[in-house]
Design a protein around this motif. Structure first.
Motif, PDB file in Angstrom:
ATOM      1  N   ALA A 159       0.832  -1.202   0.000  1.00  0.00           N
ATOM      2  CA  ALA A 159       0.000   0.000   0.000  1.00  0.00           C
ATOM      3  C   ALA A 159       0.871   1.259   0.000  1.00  0.00           C
ATOM      4  N   LEU A 160       1.919   1.271   0.810  1.00  0.00           N
ATOM      5  CA  LEU A 160       2.827   2.416   0.838  1.00  0.00           C
ATOM      6  C   LEU A 160       3.498   2.613  -0.518  1.00  0.00           C
ATOM      7  N   GLY A 167       2.245   9.091  -6.277  1.00  0.00           N
ATOM      8  CA  GLY A 167       2.736  10.453  -6.084  1.00  0.00           C
ATOM      9  C   GLY A 167       3.816  10.820  -7.074  1.00  0.00           C
ATOM     10  N   ARG A 168       4.740   9.913  -7.296  1.00  0.00           N
ATOM     11  CA  ARG A 168       5.825  10.185  -8.245  1.00  0.00           C
ATOM     12  C   ARG A 168       5.281  10.362  -9.664  1.00  0.00           C
ATOM     13  N   ALA A 183       1.434  12.982  -1.401  1.00  0.00           N
ATOM     14  CA  ALA A 183       1.700  11.552  -1.221  1.00  0.00           C
ATOM     15  C   ALA A 183       2.451  11.304   0.076  1.00  0.00           C
ATOM     16  N   ARG A 184       3.379  12.200   0.415  1.00  0.00           N
ATOM     17  CA  ARG A 184       4.141  12.025   1.662  1.00  0.00           C
ATOM     18  C   ARG A 184       3.218  12.129   2.864  1.00  0.00           C
ATOM     19  N   GLU A 189      -0.174   9.525   7.084  1.00  0.00           N
ATOM     20  CA  GLU A 189      -1.501   9.260   7.654  1.00  0.00           C
ATOM     21  C   GLU A 189      -1.835   7.774   7.600  1.00  0.00           C
ATOM     22  N   TYR A 190      -1.523   7.141   6.468  1.00  0.00           N
ATOM     23  CA  TYR A 190      -1.812   5.706   6.319  1.00  0.00           C
ATOM     24  C   TYR A 190      -1.010   4.893   7.332  1.00  0.00           C
ATOM     25  N   ALA A 191       0.286   5.216   7.452  1.00  0.00           N
ATOM     26  CA  ALA A 191       1.125   4.480   8.400  1.00  0.00           C
ATOM     27  C   ALA A 191       0.619   4.675   9.818  1.00  0.00           C
ATOM     28  N   GLU A 192       0.267   5.903  10.149  1.00  0.00           N
ATOM     29  CA  GLU A 192      -0.237   6.202  11.487  1.00  0.00           C
ATOM     30  C   GLU A 192      -1.516   5.415  11.774  1.00  0.00           C
TER      31      GLU A 192
END
Length: 196
Positions: A159-160, A167-168, A183-184, A189-192
């Motif tokens: 997912a990351l 994003g790239r 994207a960063r 947010e996703y990781a958190e």
């Protein structure tokens, strides 16, 4: 001619890689020629051809060079803290490319050739596998240390990488560097949300 990775010419190779980097940034993949690389190298095309028979062979070596530099930058990270290490990895993937947007364009051009050029596909696949390995290792380390929740590390890693790739691509295709910032933040947010 021998495979470039099997030959020893570190100083000349570094100079050719830097010349390739400059030529790619200036001309992009589509307009890149050995003649333009040689001009950046400050030598004749024969000097470049001494080490690389074709532009494709040289660019495959350039992709190896970029992966090697990325690996070196990962190894230079001194912290073993899983949270900090994950943040640094995501910064390398989504903040650092903002410094060289022209190179990002050239790399996306090369990625578009991967379905047709085995050497490019192999290098991009190797690069992707290494990055996924590093992300997954950090996530698993965090799980083992009790810093992250017990999640499917492979799924989170994929997912990351989808966020990173999206994003790239958007940054290059839409000429919008803010896509990397978005994207960063999305990756953070996703990781958190997923890991804690």
């Amino acid at each position: 001619m021998a495979d470039p990775s099997e030959r020893e010419f570190p100083e000349q190779n570094e100079e050719i890689m830097q010349a390739t980097y400059r030529a790619l940034r200036e001309h992009g993949y589509a307009d890149l020629t050995i003649k333009r690389i040689a001009a950046e190298y400050g030598k004749s095309t024969a000097a470049v051809h001494y080490y690389y028979d074709t532009k494709e062979e040289l660019l495959a070596a350039f992709l190896d060079h970029l992966l090697e530099r990325f690996v070196d930058s990962i190894h230079a990270v001194e912290t073993t803290d899983p949270e900090k290490r994950l943040e640094l990895l995501l910064d390398m993937l989504l903040v650092k490319p903002q410094e060289n947007p022209d190179l990002s364009v050239a790399l996306l051009e090369m990625r578009s050739q991967a379905p047709y050029k085995d050497a490019f596909r192999d290098r991009f696949k190797q690069n992707d596998e290494y990055i996924r390995y590093m992300l997954k290792a950090v996530i698993n380390h965090g799980i083992d240390e009790g810093v992250f929740d017990d999640v499917d590390a492979d799924h989170v890693t994929r997912a990351l990488m989808t966020i990173v790739d999206g994003g790239r691509t958007r940054a290059v295709v839409l000429d919008d560097l803010s896509a990397l910032e978005t994207a960063r933040e999305t990756a953070r947010e996703y990781a958190e949300a997923t890991l804690r």
